[in-house]
Each structure stands twice: as C-alpha cells, then as structure tokens.
Design a protein around this motif. Sequence first.
Motif, short mmCIF file in Angstrom:
data_model
loop_
_atom_site.label_atom_id
_atom_site.label_comp_id
_atom_site.label_asym_id
_atom_site.label_seq_id
_atom_site.Cartn_x
_atom_site.Cartn_y
_atom_site.Cartn_z
N GLU A 298 23.09 -21.37 4.59
CA GLU A 298 23.73 -22.03 5.74
C GLU A 298 22.70 -22.48 6.76
O GLU A 298 22.71 -23.63 7.22
N ASP B 124 25.47 -17.16 2.79
CA ASP B 124 25.94 -17.21 4.17
C ASP B 124 25.46 -15.91 4.81
O ASP B 124 26.02 -14.85 4.56
N ASP C 154 28.73 -14.43 7.72
CA ASP C 154 29.98 -15.19 7.70
C ASP C 154 30.91 -14.53 8.72
O ASP C 154 31.11 -13.32 8.70
N GLY C 155 31.44 -15.37 9.62
CA GLY C 155 32.18 -14.83 10.76
C GLY C 155 31.23 -14.63 11.93
O GLY C 155 31.22 -13.61 12.60
N THR C 156 30.39 -15.65 12.14
CA THR C 156 29.40 -15.55 13.23
C THR C 156 30.09 -15.42 14.59
O THR C 156 29.64 -14.65 15.45
N ALA D 114 35.85 -16.75 6.17
CA ALA D 114 36.40 -17.29 4.91
C ALA D 114 36.16 -16.32 3.76
O ALA D 114 37.07 -16.04 2.97
N GLU E 244 41.82 -23.33 3.69
CA GLU E 244 41.13 -23.85 4.87
C GLU E 244 40.43 -25.17 4.53
O GLU E 244 39.88 -25.31 3.43
N ASP F 102 30.43 -20.47 2.33
CA ASP F 102 31.58 -19.63 2.71
C ASP F 102 32.36 -19.12 1.51
O ASP F 102 32.93 -18.04 1.55
C1 LIP Z 1 33.05 -19.51 9.39
C2 LIP Z 1 34.07 -19.47 8.28
C3 LIP Z 1 35.48 -19.62 8.81
C4 LIP Z 1 35.60 -20.92 9.57
C5 LIP Z 1 34.60 -20.94 10.70
C6 LIP Z 1 33.17 -20.75 10.21
P1 LIP Z 1 30.45 -19.01 9.65
O1 LIP Z 1 31.76 -19.42 8.80
O2 LIP Z 1 33.95 -18.23 7.61
O3 LIP Z 1 36.41 -19.63 7.75
O4 LIP Z 1 36.90 -21.05 10.08
O5 LIP Z 1 34.71 -22.19 11.36
O6 LIP Z 1 32.81 -21.85 9.43
O7 LIP Z 1 30.06 -20.25 10.40
O8 LIP Z 1 30.83 -17.91 10.58
O9 LIP Z 1 29.42 -18.62 8.63
#
Ligand code: LIP
Length: 274
Positions: free
Chosen positions: A71, A91, A94-96, A196, A213, A220
């Motif tokens: 990413e 990633d 994930d869920g930043t 995700a 989504e 993701d």
């Molecule tokens: C996130 C995804 C989530 C999406 C967010 C974001 P990240 O990934 O896991 O589903 O809704 O917009 O993309 O950016 O936290 O790695």
Amino acid sequence: MSAEEQQQWFDFALDIAKRAGLVIKDGFEKTKTIEMKDNPRDLVTDTDKAVEALVIGEISKTFPDHKFIGEESTAAGAKCELTDSPTWIIDPVDGTMNFVHSFPYTCISLAVWCEQQPCVAVVHNPILDLTYTARKDHGAFLNGKKLSVSLKDDLSQSLVMTELWCRPDPAKMAVATANAMKVIKKCHGPRCMGSAALNMCHVAQGAAEVYYEIGIHAWDTAAASLIVREAGGVVMDMTGGPYDLMNRRVLCAANLKLAQQMVELLEVYDEDRD
Ligand code: LIP
C-alpha cells in the motif's frame, strides 16, 4: 509452486506478520504522526510506513526474486503490477483510521500470490490477538482453529458488513448511499468496522454472512479473499462476475445464494484500477 515452497512462504509470512504486529501494538496507544493521502479520510502513519519497510526488507533478504505490491510503496510511486512471479501483497496496517483512533480493529494483511492466484494468506490483529491464516487447498484458520462460513442463506437473517465513508464524487456517494439504504432494509443488520481484511475474515469465521465495498484496493482483499474461499465462502465482483483483485471492489458471502441476492440488490460504479 511446490508444496515445500508454499509451506516455506507460509511459515515466513506468519513469522513476519507477528513481528509486524509488535510494531503495530507498540504504536497503538502512542501519539501518532499522521499524513493525509488522497482525501481527509485516507490516512497513513509512521507505523504504516515502518511496518511495510520491515516486511519488504525481511522478505527481500530471504526471497530476493519475489515481487511486492504494498500500500505505502504504491502510494510512494511504485508500480502496482501483478505478474506470474511469487508476489507479496501487503497492507501494513489495514484499518489505519481505527489505528489512529486506537480503535482495536486493525491488522496487518499479508498474501503471497503465485501465477496470479492467492496461495498463502495471513491477517493478524495484534491488538485483539486474532490471527487468520490460509494456505490454498489447506483450509482457513483463526488462531489455529479451523474456520467455516455461516450456514445462513437468507439475507433477512444475515449480517452484512460494508464501510460507510464520504466519497468526494456526488454520483459515487449516491450509489454508496442507495446501496446502504437497500441493505439496511433487507438484511438482519449492517456492520461497519473499518477494515476490509478483518470484515472478510468475519465472513470466513461465520460471524457475518456478507461483506461488500467499492473503493478498496488490492492489498485490502488479497489475503482475506483466500481465507474466505478456504473457509467455504465465495468471493466475486459486485456485478456477479469473477473476483478482480485490481478493480477496487469486492463481494464476499457465505454461499452463492446470498451472493446472488446481493448482486440483484446492489448498484456498482467503476473506480480507476490499481
Ligand atoms: C481501509 C479499508 C476499508 C476502507 C477504508 C480503507 P486502509 O484500508 O480496509 O475497507 O473502507 O477506506 O481503505 O487504508 O486502512 O489500509
């Protein structure tokens, strides 16, 4: 890919995911250095960057011929290209947004794709100590316990996971809002948890029946798509077509009957491919 290679890649992926988890856990309660990417809700922290650098650095030492799709590397300009070579799709956090808020629904997602198919997957939430794993044709597991999707096939009795976020484009926002309103009326309950990969893992463990989504990226879903399939679920495009790692949308479900109900319900729009 040989059975020995798959086992070696899996063992390495699990070890580096756990090591990365220690970095995430260390940063979780601390004050974060946060940068905004494409929009005010697309964030990156020093931890995201540190984890991706750790993972790519360690993998490169052991598997110098392997390729990467990460990413933060992609955000920094690296080419996002999947070839037949063994490719680690990362990633780092994930869920930043959850990580930034110290909301404990965040993970590292790590997949190895070979000949453009997923063969190894690890999704590790170090805050709640949840480690989802899969090797192609060897099942899916949560902390070593075998996973199986839900047996429900009626949308009205199903939990549907998705994410609600503000799309800057009004037409895209209208589609996302219309989908959410239809889902809320048709399903047992909607759930929006911010990751995700973890959303898909909840489908794999039977805790939810559906996740969809538009707007996600390859990193993701690259790992969790294998975890869902190895748990007996289905992963496809929201149009009902085949899953396309790079087209920025996904639909996964416990079974084809639920997936077909969702395909009939949902509208889609196109995003620029990864
Ligand atoms: C996130 C995804 C989530 C999406 C967010 C974001 P990240 O990934 O896991 O589903 O809704 O917009 O993309 O950016 O936290 O790695």
